[in-house]
Design a protein around this motif. Structure first.
Motif: not given
Length: 116
Positions: A39-47
């Motif tokens: 789950v990638v939240g708002v403004d989340g970054i998967v490096p």
């Protein structure tokens, strides 16, 4: 046949605003597959990172920018990103809404190396 329930497993924070549940892997009895619910939240970054195996990432919900090699491509629910072995990839969620990805690997012991 085992039935695996996401709620039975610990959530791991991959980075700020990005949570992952290991749904299937060697610890849960798999011999050749790993599956993660991310789950990638708002403004989340998967490096950006690489794996020694390919990874298929099915976008289940939302919209994000996918980084694949040197390209940045906007992906949406219903699309799948296929990262070949050793190719850097990641996600940036600028959409203003949560996104969710199913990450699938052809190995029971997923390995990840951060890059950049």
């Amino acid at each position: 046949m085992p039935i695996l329930n996401r709620d039975d497993y610990e959530k791991i924070e991959l980075s700020p605003g990005v949570d992952r549940w290991a749904l299937v892997d060697g610890e849960k009895g798999s011999e050749s597959t790993s599956v993660g619910d991310v789950v990638v939240g708002v403004d989340g970054i998967v490096p950006t990172h690489i794996h020694p195996t390919e990874e298929a990432m099915v976008i289940l919900e939302g919209e994000m920018d996918a980084i694949l090699g040197n390209e940045v491509i906007t992906v949406r629910e219903g699309q799948t990103v296929l990262a070949p072995p050793g190719v850097r990839h990641g996600f940036v969620n600028r959409s203003g809404a949560q996104a969710r990805v199913l990450a699938i690997f052809p190995t029971a012991n997923m390995e990840r190396t951060l890059v950049d």
